[in-house]
Design a protein around this motif. Structure first.
Motif, short mmCIF file in Angstrom:
data_model
loop_
_atom_site.label_atom_id
_atom_site.label_comp_id
_atom_site.label_asym_id
_atom_site.label_seq_id
_atom_site.Cartn_x
_atom_site.Cartn_y
_atom_site.Cartn_z
N PRO A 1 0.78 -1.24 0.00
CA PRO A 1 0.00 0.00 0.00
C PRO A 1 0.81 1.29 0.00
O PRO A 1 0.29 2.34 -0.39
CB PRO A 1 -0.81 -0.11 1.29
CG PRO A 1 0.02 -0.97 2.18
CD PRO A 1 0.67 -1.98 1.27
N GLY A 2 2.07 1.25 0.41
CA GLY A 2 2.81 2.49 0.63
C GLY A 2 2.85 3.43 -0.55
O GLY A 2 2.52 4.61 -0.44
N ARG A 3 3.26 2.93 -1.72
CA ARG A 3 3.39 3.79 -2.90
C ARG A 3 2.03 4.30 -3.38
O ARG A 3 1.89 5.46 -3.78
CB ARG A 3 4.07 3.02 -4.02
CG ARG A 3 4.36 3.81 -5.29
CD ARG A 3 5.42 4.87 -5.03
NE ARG A 3 4.84 6.20 -4.89
CZ ARG A 3 5.50 7.25 -4.44
NH1 ARG A 3 6.75 7.11 -4.03
NH2 ARG A 3 4.93 8.42 -4.35
N LEU A 4 1.02 3.43 -3.32
CA LEU A 4 -0.32 3.84 -3.75
C LEU A 4 -0.86 4.95 -2.87
O LEU A 4 -1.42 5.94 -3.38
CB LEU A 4 -1.27 2.64 -3.73
CG LEU A 4 -2.74 2.94 -4.05
CD1 LEU A 4 -2.89 3.51 -5.45
CD2 LEU A 4 -3.59 1.69 -3.88
N LEU A 5 -0.71 4.83 -1.56
CA LEU A 5 -1.18 5.88 -0.65
C LEU A 5 -0.49 7.20 -0.96
O LEU A 5 -1.13 8.26 -1.00
CB LEU A 5 -0.93 5.47 0.80
CG LEU A 5 -1.70 4.24 1.31
CD1 LEU A 5 -1.23 3.87 2.71
CD2 LEU A 5 -3.21 4.50 1.30
N ALA A 6 0.82 7.16 -1.18
CA ALA A 6 1.55 8.38 -1.50
C ALA A 6 1.07 8.99 -2.81
O ALA A 6 0.90 10.22 -2.91
CB ALA A 6 3.05 8.08 -1.56
N ASP A 7 0.83 8.15 -3.83
CA ASP A 7 0.37 8.66 -5.12
C ASP A 7 -1.00 9.32 -5.00
O ASP A 7 -1.25 10.38 -5.60
CB ASP A 7 0.30 7.52 -6.14
CG ASP A 7 1.68 7.06 -6.60
OD1 ASP A 7 2.66 7.78 -6.33
OD2 ASP A 7 1.76 5.98 -7.22
N LEU A 8 -1.90 8.68 -4.27
CA LEU A 8 -3.23 9.26 -4.10
C LEU A 8 -3.16 10.61 -3.40
O LEU A 8 -3.80 11.59 -3.83
CB LEU A 8 -4.12 8.30 -3.31
CG LEU A 8 -4.53 7.00 -4.02
CD1 LEU A 8 -5.17 6.03 -3.03
CD2 LEU A 8 -5.50 7.30 -5.16
N LEU A 9 -2.40 10.69 -2.33
CA LEU A 9 -2.30 11.94 -1.59
C LEU A 9 -1.59 13.01 -2.42
O LEU A 9 -1.94 14.20 -2.34
CB LEU A 9 -1.57 11.71 -0.27
CG LEU A 9 -2.33 10.81 0.72
CD1 LEU A 9 -1.47 10.51 1.94
CD2 LEU A 9 -3.65 11.46 1.15
N ASP A 10 -0.62 12.60 -3.24
CA ASP A 10 0.03 13.56 -4.14
C ASP A 10 -0.96 14.15 -5.14
O ASP A 10 -0.80 15.29 -5.60
CB ASP A 10 1.18 12.90 -4.89
CG ASP A 10 2.41 12.67 -4.02
OD1 ASP A 10 2.46 13.25 -2.91
OD2 ASP A 10 3.30 11.90 -4.43
N ASP A 11 -1.98 13.36 -5.51
CA ASP A 11 -3.03 13.84 -6.41
C ASP A 11 -4.15 14.57 -5.67
O ASP A 11 -5.18 14.89 -6.26
CB ASP A 11 -3.65 12.66 -7.17
CG ASP A 11 -2.75 12.15 -8.29
OD1 ASP A 11 -1.85 12.90 -8.71
OD2 ASP A 11 -2.95 11.00 -8.74
N ASP A 12 -3.95 14.83 -4.37
CA ASP A 12 -4.97 15.49 -3.53
C ASP A 12 -6.27 14.69 -3.46
O ASP A 12 -7.36 15.26 -3.42
CB ASP A 12 -5.25 16.91 -4.02
CG ASP A 12 -4.05 17.84 -3.82
OD1 ASP A 12 -3.35 17.68 -2.81
OD2 ASP A 12 -3.82 18.71 -4.69
N VAL A 13 -6.12 13.38 -3.46
CA VAL A 13 -7.28 12.49 -3.30
C VAL A 13 -7.44 12.18 -1.81
O VAL A 13 -6.52 11.64 -1.20
CB VAL A 13 -7.09 11.19 -4.09
CG1 VAL A 13 -8.21 10.20 -3.80
CG2 VAL A 13 -7.00 11.48 -5.59
N PRO A 14 -8.56 12.54 -1.19
CA PRO A 14 -8.78 12.19 0.22
C PRO A 14 -8.82 10.68 0.37
O PRO A 14 -9.54 9.99 -0.35
CB PRO A 14 -10.13 12.84 0.55
CG PRO A 14 -10.79 13.08 -0.76
CD PRO A 14 -9.71 13.26 -1.78
#
Length: 263
Positions: free
Chosen positions: A42-55
């Protein structure tokens, strides 16, 4: 409940502002990998989502189904993204892990049906004072339901508790200071459309409540319909399955709510 990565205040209403409203992507993790993307940690996916400003929220399904009691996955994730990530997975109101996750940097914590209704019984006297457990907007009280009745243990255990009774009791116990998420287990597992008539009825009964919904949401049109009815929206697999995002009415994928221009 946040429309961005920070919690709402108690007076904020889950009504759409402009073209969008409150929403969140839940990242379910089992045995260390994202369930919708097998083999992916999950680590990279969580970072990518937050980088896209996805809550975003991270959900430990091993905890949800009772196969693990560890909070290491959740604590590690929220420490890497302080103030930005929600956390959930079989967390009960009296569980010291709730305060520990908030202190570790969680934007908020989800309290699930299993923790709120232990042994499948509705007993509000067993709940702590929610106003002292966390600040307003830092908890999301989650009610999973099938055919109008609460289910627990990751949708696997039916109860005799009516969804309407559980919702009324939770709203009374919190004084409407914490949002409530209702998940339709059948829509979530079978990917059928949300029960719109039930959602409209619940919203009409509780016009001032901070209500959220999950289950069977497949595109931005579904989320917009929820926002217009005053609901927040939670999506998961439909958003995360590659290519990432949700389709608009023309089938174009967007990672965040579309504004009329393709993204």
């Amino acid at each position: 409940m946040p429309t961005t990565s920070t919690p709402v205040t108690a007076t904020a209403a889950p009504a759409p502002t402009g073209p969008s409203g409150p929403w969140r992507v839940n990242v379910d993790v089992r045995h260390g990998t994202v369930t919708s993307l097998p083999g992916l940690p999950p680590g990279r996916l969580l970072a990518d989502l937050l980088d896209d400003d996805v809550p975003t929220a991270v959900i430990d399904l091993d905890r949800s189904t009772g196969t693990s009691s560890s909070t290491a996955l959740l604590e590690t994730a929220v420490r890497h993204h302080p103030g930005r990530l929600w956390a959930g997975g079989r967390l009960a109101p009296g569980d010291p892990a709730v305060r520990r996750l908030l202190d570790a940097g969680a934007a908020g914590v989800l309290l699930g049906s299993t923790g709120l209704l232990p042994e499948g019984h509705l007993d509000p006297h067993a709940w702590p004072d929610f106003t002292t457990l966390a600040d307003a907007g830092q908890l999301m009280l989650s009610l999973d339901a099938a055919d109008g009745r609460i289910v627990t243990d990751g949708f696997t255990r039916p109860t005799s508790v009516a969804l309407t009774d559980a919702l009324d009791t939770l709203l009374d116990a919190t004084g409407n200071t914490q949002p409530v998420l209702i998940t339709d287990a059948r829509a979530a597992t079978h990917r059928t459309p949300p029960p719109w008539h039930i959602l409209d009825r619940l919203a009409g009964r509780h016009p001032r409540a901070h209500l959220w919904y999950a289950g069977g949401l497949s595109g931005w049109a579904d989320l917009t319909r929820l926002w217009h009815a005053g609901w927040g929206a939670v999506v998961g697999r439909a958003y995360l399955t590659a290519p990432r995002g949700l389709p608009d009415a023309e089938g174009r994928l967007h990672r965040t709510p579309p504004t009329g221009n393709p993204t």
